[in-house]
Design a protein around this motif. Structure first.
Motif, PDB file in Angstrom:
ATOM      1  N   GLY A   1      85.966 -30.710  50.603  1.00 42.71           N
ATOM      2  CA  GLY A   1      87.144 -31.442  50.184  1.00 42.71           C
ATOM      3  C   GLY A   1      88.371 -31.349  51.058  1.00 42.71           C
ATOM      4  O   GLY A   1      89.375 -32.002  50.787  1.00 42.71           O
ATOM      5  N   PHE A   2      88.328 -30.541  52.119  1.00 42.97           N
ATOM      6  CA  PHE A   2      89.519 -30.395  52.960  1.00 42.97           C
ATOM      7  C   PHE A   2      89.939 -31.736  53.559  1.00 42.97           C
ATOM      8  O   PHE A   2      91.112 -32.102  53.512  1.00 42.97           O
ATOM      9  CB  PHE A   2      89.256 -29.403  54.096  1.00 42.97           C
ATOM     10  N   LYS A   3      88.976 -32.454  54.105  1.00 43.19           N
ATOM     11  CA  LYS A   3      89.274 -33.757  54.707  1.00 43.19           C
ATOM     12  C   LYS A   3      89.702 -34.747  53.626  1.00 43.19           C
ATOM     13  O   LYS A   3      90.685 -35.486  53.777  1.00 43.19           O
ATOM     14  CB  LYS A   3      88.052 -34.285  55.455  1.00 43.19           C
ATOM     15  N   GLU A   4      88.945 -34.748  52.511  1.00 38.64           N
ATOM     16  CA  GLU A   4      89.227 -35.688  51.434  1.00 38.64           C
ATOM     17  C   GLU A   4      90.611 -35.487  50.830  1.00 38.64           C
ATOM     18  O   GLU A   4      91.247 -36.440  50.370  1.00 38.64           O
ATOM     19  CB  GLU A   4      88.161 -35.558  50.346  1.00 38.64           C
ATOM     20  N   ALA A   5      91.078 -34.255  50.839  1.00 41.99           N
ATOM     21  CA  ALA A   5      92.405 -33.952  50.288  1.00 41.99           C
ATOM     22  C   ALA A   5      93.521 -34.183  51.296  1.00 41.99           C
ATOM     23  O   ALA A   5      94.695 -33.951  50.993  1.00 41.99           O
ATOM     24  CB  ALA A   5      92.444 -32.496  49.800  1.00 41.99           C
ATOM     25  N   GLY A   6      93.161 -34.642  52.503  1.00 40.08           N
ATOM     26  CA  GLY A   6      94.163 -34.942  53.518  1.00 40.08           C
ATOM     27  C   GLY A   6      94.718 -33.724  54.236  1.00 40.08           C
ATOM     28  O   GLY A   6      95.727 -33.821  54.949  1.00 40.08           O
TER      29      GLY A   6
ATOM     30  N   THR B   1      93.955 -21.836  53.407  1.00 40.75           N
ATOM     31  CA  THR B   1      93.664 -21.081  52.187  1.00 40.75           C
ATOM     32  C   THR B   1      94.919 -20.584  51.467  1.00 40.75           C
ATOM     33  O   THR B   1      94.810 -19.846  50.492  1.00 40.75           O
ATOM     34  CB  THR B   1      92.752 -19.879  52.500  1.00 40.75           C
ATOM     35  N   ALA B   2      96.082 -20.975  51.940  1.00 44.89           N
ATOM     36  CA  ALA B   2      97.328 -20.599  51.264  1.00 44.89           C
ATOM     37  C   ALA B   2      97.382 -21.266  49.891  1.00 44.89           C
ATOM     38  O   ALA B   2      96.769 -22.322  49.676  1.00 44.89           O
ATOM     39  CB  ALA B   2      98.530 -21.015  52.104  1.00 44.89           C
ATOM     40  N   PRO B   3      98.100 -20.680  48.942  1.00 44.12           N
ATOM     41  CA  PRO B   3      98.142 -21.228  47.577  1.00 44.12           C
ATOM     42  C   PRO B   3      98.509 -22.711  47.513  1.00 44.12           C
ATOM     43  O   PRO B   3      97.915 -23.463  46.725  1.00 44.12           O
ATOM     44  CB  PRO B   3      99.202 -20.359  46.889  1.00 44.12           C
ATOM     45  N   GLU B   4      99.459 -23.124  48.342  1.00 44.67           N
ATOM     46  CA  GLU B   4      99.896 -24.519  48.299  1.00 44.67           C
ATOM     47  C   GLU B   4      98.767 -25.480  48.642  1.00 44.67           C
ATOM     48  O   GLU B   4      98.611 -26.532  48.003  1.00 44.67           O
ATOM     49  CB  GLU B   4     101.062 -24.734  49.268  1.00 44.67           C
ATOM     50  N   GLN B   5      97.983 -25.115  49.664  1.00 46.09           N
ATOM     51  CA  GLN B   5      96.865 -25.984  50.057  1.00 46.09           C
ATOM     52  C   GLN B   5      95.724 -25.904  49.050  1.00 46.09           C
ATOM     53  O   GLN B   5      95.053 -26.910  48.773  1.00 46.09           O
ATOM     54  CB  GLN B   5      96.364 -25.613  51.452  1.00 46.09           C
ATOM     55  N   GLN B   6      95.509 -24.728  48.492  1.00 42.96           N
ATOM     56  CA  GLN B   6      94.456 -24.608  47.484  1.00 42.96           C
ATOM     57  C   GLN B   6      94.784 -25.464  46.257  1.00 42.96           C
ATOM     58  O   GLN B   6      93.898 -26.072  45.644  1.00 42.96           O
ATOM     59  CB  GLN B   6      94.264 -23.143  47.090  1.00 42.96           C
ATOM     60  N   ALA B   7      96.071 -25.510  45.893  1.00 44.66           N
ATOM     61  CA  ALA B   7      96.481 -26.333  44.753  1.00 44.66           C
ATOM     62  C   ALA B   7      96.254 -27.814  45.038  1.00 44.66           C
ATOM     63  O   ALA B   7      95.791 -28.564  44.174  1.00 44.66           O
ATOM     64  CB  ALA B   7      97.952 -26.073  44.422  1.00 44.66           C
ATOM     65  N   LYS B   8      96.587 -28.242  46.259  1.00 44.44           N
ATOM     66  CA  LYS B   8      96.362 -29.645  46.639  1.00 44.44           C
ATOM     67  C   LYS B   8      94.876 -29.982  46.609  1.00 44.44           C
ATOM     68  O   LYS B   8      94.475 -31.061  46.175  1.00 44.44           O
ATOM     69  CB  LYS B   8      96.923 -29.902  48.036  1.00 44.44           C
ATOM     70  N   LEU B   9      94.062 -29.050  47.062  1.00 40.08           N
ATOM     71  CA  LEU B   9      92.617 -29.268  47.089  1.00 40.08           C
ATOM     72  C   LEU B   9      92.070 -29.419  45.670  1.00 40.08           C
ATOM     73  O   LEU B   9      91.214 -30.246  45.392  1.00 40.08           O
ATOM     74  CB  LEU B   9      91.942 -28.097  47.806  1.00 40.08           C
ATOM     75  N   PHE B  10      92.599 -28.613  44.784  1.00 40.93           N
ATOM     76  CA  PHE B  10      92.145 -28.698  43.395  1.00 40.93           C
ATOM     77  C   PHE B  10      92.483 -30.045  42.782  1.00 40.93           C
ATOM     78  O   PHE B  10      91.676 -30.651  42.079  1.00 40.93           O
ATOM     79  CB  PHE B  10      92.774 -27.585  42.583  1.00 40.93           C
ATOM     80  N   LYS B  11      93.671 -30.515  43.065  1.00 42.23           N
ATOM     81  CA  LYS B  11      94.122 -31.779  42.490  1.00 42.23           C
ATOM     82  C   LYS B  11      93.223 -32.930  42.901  1.00 42.23           C
ATOM     83  O   LYS B  11      92.902 -33.811  42.092  1.00 42.23           O
ATOM     84  CB  LYS B  11      95.557 -32.072  42.925  1.00 42.23           C
ATOM     85  N   VAL B  12      92.774 -32.905  44.158  1.00 39.87           N
ATOM     86  CA  VAL B  12      91.964 -34.010  44.685  1.00 39.87           C
ATOM     87  C   VAL B  12      90.475 -33.787  44.469  1.00 39.87           C
ATOM     88  O   VAL B  12      89.739 -34.702  44.110  1.00 39.87           O
ATOM     89  CB  VAL B  12      92.252 -34.210  46.186  1.00 39.87           C
TER      90      VAL B  12
END
Length: 442
Positions: free
Chosen positions: A60-65, A344-355
């Motif tokens: 999901g990294f790519k998919e989440a932008g 893997t920072a919290p901010e990016q993990q949160a974005k990944l979860f959302k998408v």
């Protein structure tokens, strides 16, 4: 399969999906083998440094932008990944490359079922994140950080997601069977005891819509139960105990009972036939790390959107999760470390979860709006983040062994599935043990 071979996890996934929240998964699909990441740093990219990643499933990294975002923040960096869909096709070559210390990309993902083997046998080939500037272990769930840490304190991977366990269920099928549909009421039916889940299953079966089963598969139920146990296949000394651990046998027997009572489909998860049962609404409930929601989405027909809901599992547990490692032999070690720390920072993990519904392993993300307010296409307006967050915080700290994946797959695919085909629970157990021990001896 995860499971989470990640194929499932995948697909998602979700949960975990949440895993899970959007699943996945925890689960687009990638081909087994892409070659974008084989283009290492070169003049082809206008002098930019290309960081290459080896991944499995849809992480999901790519998919989440996130690749695009990092490239904008770092104009001299380009990100390229090589994705293999199924972890069982990804991991053996990775292990071989690590053993020979050749052919490794800048970043290599490792599934949780394989992390113990990597930590115990390949740590010298990987960089130590505990010494990387800006990396603070307190940002991760303590048990997640420890899973990738050697006995002498080297941390060879940073956690991305985890697979906190819930139960996802079809509200329309539950209603037709005379069961409650509110998540709090549903969770209360089986709170604290997996055997209560079977009791609900019998209630469902009594009035079930024609052609449907209560749960998707014996393997899914077994993984859910075992994932909530503190000790499963290995003890803290590294000894294999799956045959003598009463918790494993009890989980196996309870799953076999569900199979004998016709509460689970005769299906193996993440196979084409199982996927089709999702599309055709053939089951009402599934053990559900966040990434599993992604798997449900990928295989459902449009009319299934909004008909699922998420309830607390009988007991908190974890199924799935991944780590990102940086091999010492990579072409861009320092830049790869910086990228993994950011990713893997919290901010990016949160974005990944959302998408993508991959649930964060960084607790700071649990209070971010991307998690607290998370909704999923499959579950409509239900705020699913808090359910997965509580499961993540209360899941038992499990001992992970080097061959966990082999043991878990053997118990499922060569064990409890046989009960749906007429074998007794004892015959299924003996088959599983024989299959597992043969593979452990290889």
């Amino acid at each position: 399969m995860r499971a989470r071979t990640r194929s499932a996890r995948n697909r998602a996934v979700v949960l975990a999906a949440v895993a899970s929240l959007g699943a996945g998964l925890l689960a687009g699909c990638a081909d087994d083998g892409g070659d974008d990441a084989n283009k290492s740093s070169s003049d082809e990219n206008g002098g930019k440094t290309t960081i290459t990643l080896g991944l499995f499933g849809t992480m999901g990294f790519k998919e989440a932008g996130l690749y695009t975002e990092y490239e904008k923040l770092n104009p001299k960096i380009k990100i390229a990944d090589n994705v293999i869909q199924r972890n069982e096709n990804y991991y053996p070559p990775l292990l071989n490359h690590l053993t020979t210390n050749s052919g490794l990309l800048d970043v290599q993902a490792v599934e949780v079922a394989n992390i113990a083997e990597i930590v115990n046998t390949q740590a010298d080939k990987l960089t130590d994140f505990s010494k990387v500037s800006g990396v603070d272990k307190s940002k991760w769930l303590g048990w997640k950080w420890e899973q990738a840490t050697t006995k002498d304190g080297q941390t060879v991977g940073l956690g991305t997601d985890v697979g906190p366990m819930a139960i996802c269920y079809r509200t329309d099928l539950f209603k037709q069977a005379g069961l409650p549909t509110d998540p709090a009421e549903v969770g209360a039916l089986w709170n604290g005891d997996w055997s209560k889940l079977l009791t609900v299953g019998e209630r469902y079966k009594a009035k079930a819509p024609k052609g449907t089963f209560f749960m998707d598969s014996p393997g899914g139920l077994l993984n859910g139960i075992i994932g909530s146990e503190k000790e499963k296949f290995y003890d803290s000394s590294g000894k294999v105990i799956y045959k003598t651990n009463p918790a494993v046998k009890a989980a196996f027997d309870l799953t076999a009972e569900a199979a004998e009572k016709g509460l689970v489909q005769a299906q193996t998860q993440f196979q084409p036939a199982w996927n089709s049962t999702i599309a055709n609404s053939k089951f009402a409930a599934v053990s559900c790390p966040p990434w599993m929601l992604g798997t449900l989405k990928d295989n459902s027909k449009p009319e299934a959107k909004g008909k699922w809901a998420v309830a607390t599992a009988p007991k908190s547990g974890n199924w799935g999760g991944t780590f990102l490692t940086v091999p010492k032999s990579g072409k861009n070690v320092e830049e790869a470390q910086k990228f993994v720390a950011w990713l893997t920072a919290p901010e990016q993990q949160a974005k990944l979860f959302k998408v993508q519904a991959s649930f964060p392993s960084a607790p700071a993300a649990y209070t971010m709006p991307e998690v607290t307010g998370a909704v999923n296409q499959m579950t409509g307006e239900q705020k699913i983040g808090p359910i997965f967050a509580e499961a993540a915080k209360t899941a038992p700290v499990q001992v992970i062994g080097p061959k966990d994946q082999i043991i878990q797959q053997g118990l499922s695919d060569n064990g409890v599935i046989l009960v749906t085909k007429g074998k007794s629970a004892q015959e299924a157990w003996e088959s599983a043990v024989k299959s597992i021990d043969n593979k452990l001896d290889q």
